[in-house]
Design a protein around this motif. Structure first.
Motif, PDB file in Angstrom:
ATOM      1  N   ALA A 139       0.930  -1.344  -0.084  1.00 36.26           N
ATOM      2  CA  ALA A 139      -0.095   0.107  -0.141  1.00 36.26           C
ATOM      3  C   ALA A 139       0.912   1.201   0.105  1.00 36.26           C
ATOM      4  O   ALA A 139       0.606   1.962  -0.697  1.00 36.26           O
ATOM      5  N   ASP A 156      -7.847   2.874  -4.977  1.00 36.32           N
ATOM      6  CA  ASP A 156      -7.440   2.658  -3.545  1.00 36.32           C
ATOM      7  C   ASP A 156      -6.395   2.103  -3.208  1.00 36.32           C
ATOM      8  O   ASP A 156      -6.281   0.591  -3.416  1.00 36.32           O
ATOM      9  N   LEU A 158      -5.031   0.931  -0.341  1.00 41.00           N
ATOM     10  CA  LEU A 158      -4.962  -0.235   0.491  1.00 41.00           C
ATOM     11  C   LEU A 158      -5.960  -1.382   0.049  1.00 41.00           C
ATOM     12  O   LEU A 158      -5.584  -2.640   0.226  1.00 41.00           O
ATOM     13  N   LEU A 159      -6.961  -1.006  -0.705  1.00 44.99           N
ATOM     14  CA  LEU A 159      -7.735  -2.092  -1.329  1.00 44.99           C
ATOM     15  C   LEU A 159      -7.184  -2.879  -2.486  1.00 44.99           C
ATOM     16  O   LEU A 159      -7.075  -4.210  -2.573  1.00 44.99           O
ATOM     17  N   GLU A 160      -6.215  -2.221  -3.186  1.00 47.18           N
ATOM     18  CA  GLU A 160      -5.365  -2.738  -4.304  1.00 47.18           C
ATOM     19  C   GLU A 160      -4.295  -3.635  -3.706  1.00 47.18           C
ATOM     20  O   GLU A 160      -4.236  -4.800  -4.237  1.00 47.18           O
ATOM     21  N   ASN A 162      -4.473  -5.208  -0.657  1.00 45.79           N
ATOM     22  CA  ASN A 162      -5.160  -6.186  -0.076  1.00 45.79           C
ATOM     23  C   ASN A 162      -5.405  -7.207  -1.413  1.00 45.79           C
ATOM     24  O   ASN A 162      -5.276  -8.650  -1.124  1.00 45.79           O
ATOM     25  N   ALA A 163      -5.936  -6.920  -2.259  1.00 43.34           N
ATOM     26  CA  ALA A 163      -6.133  -7.545  -3.779  1.00 43.34           C
ATOM     27  C   ALA A 163      -4.889  -8.506  -4.271  1.00 43.34           C
ATOM     28  O   ALA A 163      -5.042  -9.680  -4.531  1.00 43.34           O
TER      29      ALA A 163
END
Length: 201
Positions: A139, A156, A158-160, A162-163
């Motif tokens: 991130a 995003d 953080l979302l990316e 995590n993905a």
């Protein structure tokens, strides 16, 4: 003069015996007696270092984290010298892919621990999780790349992250069951990063 015993090295040898059992048969096969037999030492000696199975399992997990970090750290360190966020993110994602006998064994041990966590419904509070560290690092790199225009502002970080981390974890499992080769998994990582780092083609 009696030979001086390196107690930490002895603990690591016991952990290696545990790894071999866990990788081949799962954690359910790990007992103090089985580990002693695998290590070629007495059960009393195993109990001298680890009075309980739980203590032995905790140490072994810490050792897995340490060894995994050492292996990944080499390629990540080289990538960091480039100063290029995509290169560094790629190193984080591919450094965990098991592409040799030693790394396959460590991955199998991690999966054995995770299988127990799934059955229990939670992770052991004494067991340091690996995924959050990976997500945090990625991130931060994505945010830095966004500032340079290499990653779209709409994403995003953080979302990316995590993905991407979840994808990498899935690829590890895929390699372990021969659904992917390490080379194919690396191609999948590159494909995904090409979709994220649209400013660097």
């Amino acid at each position: 003069m009696p030979k001086r015993v390196d107690h930490q090295e002895r603990r690591r040898e016991i952990a290696e015996a545990l790894f071999r059992i866990a990788a081949a048969q799962g954690l359910q096969a790990v007992t103090l007696r089985a580990v002693a037999a695998e290590a070629g030492i007495s059960m009393n000696l195993v109990q001298y270092y680890f009075p309980t199975k739980e203590e032995m399992l905790r140490f072994a997990w810490q050792r897995v984290v340490e060894l995994t970090g050492e292996i990944a750290g080499k390629s990540i360190g080289e990538a960091m010298k480039t100063g290029d966020e995509r290169t560094i993110v790629r190193a984080y994602l591919t450094a965990v892919l098991p592409d040799g006998e030693r790394r396959r064994m460590l991955a199998a041990v991690q999966i054995a621990y995770f299988a127990v966590d799934v059955t229990r419904g939670s992770q052991d509070p004494d067991q340091e999780p690996l995924l959050p560290h990976l997500v945090h690092a990625i991130a931060g790199l994505l945010r830095a790349a966004q500032e340079k225009g290499a990653v779209p502002a709409r994403l995003d970080p953080l979302l990316e992250a995590n993905a991407l981390a979840t994808m990498s974890a899935g690829l590890v499992t895929g390699i372990m069951v021969d659904a992917y080769t390490a080379e194919r998994a690396s191609e999948i990582v590159d494909y995904r990063l090409d979709e994220v780092f649209t400013g660097v083609r």
